[in-house]
Design a protein around this motif. Structure first.
Motif, PDB file in Angstrom:
ATOM      1  N   LYS A 183      -2.966   2.692  -3.091  1.00 16.62           N
ATOM      2  CA  LYS A 183      -4.112   3.260  -3.842  1.00 16.62           C
ATOM      3  C   LYS A 183      -4.691   2.115  -4.826  1.00 16.62           C
ATOM      4  N   GLN A 184      -3.533   1.514  -5.368  1.00 17.61           N
ATOM      5  CA  GLN A 184      -3.910   0.367  -6.307  1.00 17.61           C
ATOM      6  C   GLN A 184      -4.586  -0.820  -5.513  1.00 17.61           C
ATOM      7  N   ARG A 185      -4.144  -1.031  -4.354  1.00 18.50           N
ATOM      8  CA  ARG A 185      -4.725  -2.161  -3.569  1.00 18.50           C
ATOM      9  C   ARG A 185      -6.248  -1.651  -3.456  1.00 18.50           C
ATOM     10  N   ASN A 186      -6.419  -0.546  -2.651  1.00 19.04           N
ATOM     11  CA  ASN A 186      -7.868   0.003  -2.414  1.00 19.04           C
ATOM     12  C   ASN A 186      -8.622  -0.006  -3.689  1.00 19.04           C
ATOM     13  N   PHE A 187      -8.079   0.365  -4.740  1.00 16.36           N
ATOM     14  CA  PHE A 187      -8.795   0.417  -6.245  1.00 16.36           C
ATOM     15  C   PHE A 187      -9.258  -1.010  -6.509  1.00 16.36           C
ATOM     16  N   THR A 188      -8.398  -1.914  -6.181  1.00 18.47           N
ATOM     17  CA  THR A 188      -8.672  -3.379  -6.662  1.00 18.47           C
ATOM     18  C   THR A 188      -9.777  -3.870  -5.522  1.00 18.47           C
ATOM     19  N   LEU A 189      -9.767  -3.425  -4.384  1.00 21.86           N
ATOM     20  CA  LEU A 189     -10.848  -3.904  -3.393  1.00 21.86           C
ATOM     21  C   LEU A 189     -12.237  -3.173  -3.581  1.00 21.86           C
ATOM     22  N   LYS A 209     -13.264  -2.412  -6.928  1.00 23.72           N
ATOM     23  CA  LYS A 209     -13.630  -3.324  -8.217  1.00 23.72           C
ATOM     24  C   LYS A 209     -14.068  -4.494  -7.586  1.00 23.72           C
ATOM     25  N   SER A 210     -13.356  -5.398  -6.668  1.00 24.84           N
ATOM     26  CA  SER A 210     -13.870  -6.579  -6.398  1.00 24.84           C
ATOM     27  C   SER A 210     -15.336  -6.475  -5.679  1.00 24.84           C
ATOM     28  N   TYR A 211     -15.597  -5.562  -4.801  1.00 25.78           N
ATOM     29  CA  TYR A 211     -16.690  -5.329  -4.195  1.00 25.78           C
ATOM     30  C   TYR A 211     -17.821  -5.049  -4.995  1.00 25.78           C
ATOM     31  N   GLN A 212     -17.609  -4.238  -6.146  1.00 23.23           N
ATOM     32  CA  GLN A 212     -18.468  -3.949  -7.177  1.00 23.23           C
ATOM     33  C   GLN A 212     -18.895  -5.139  -8.034  1.00 23.23           C
TER      34      GLN A 212
END
Length: 96
Positions: free
Chosen positions: A38-44, A46-49
């Protein structure tokens, strides 16, 4: 004899497919509960935004200013917006 073998094969197939479905459910539940994933998906996300925001800086921008204009030649055009919205301004302008 062939019927017994066929019956055993069908039982094995049925048993393996039911366990495969339950195994898929367990794997799905494990992936949904994985906090690191979940943390990796959130970081991904965030990086995309941040990437989309950075790309947006290269697009042209448009802005409006509600100010009075100066024409070429020194003429000044006053827009009495305060008088239009609040009649007290026109009274104050007459007093001053």
């Amino acid at each position: 004899m062939k019927r017994i073998h066929l019956l055993i094969i069908l039982c094995v197939i049925k048993f393996s497919t039911s366990h495969a479905q339950s195994l898929d459910a367990f794997v799905r539940e494990g992936l949904n509960a994985n906090e690191a994933l979940k943390q990796r998906n959130f970081t991904l996300a965030k990086s995309y935004q941040a990437l989309m925001e950075a790309k947006g800086l290269f697009y042209p921008t448009l802005s409006f200013q509600s100010d009075y204009n100066y024409a070429v030649g020194g003429r000044k055009i006053d827009l009495p917006l305060g008088d239009l919205f609040n009649p007290a301004y026109s009274t104050l302008n007459q007093l001053t």
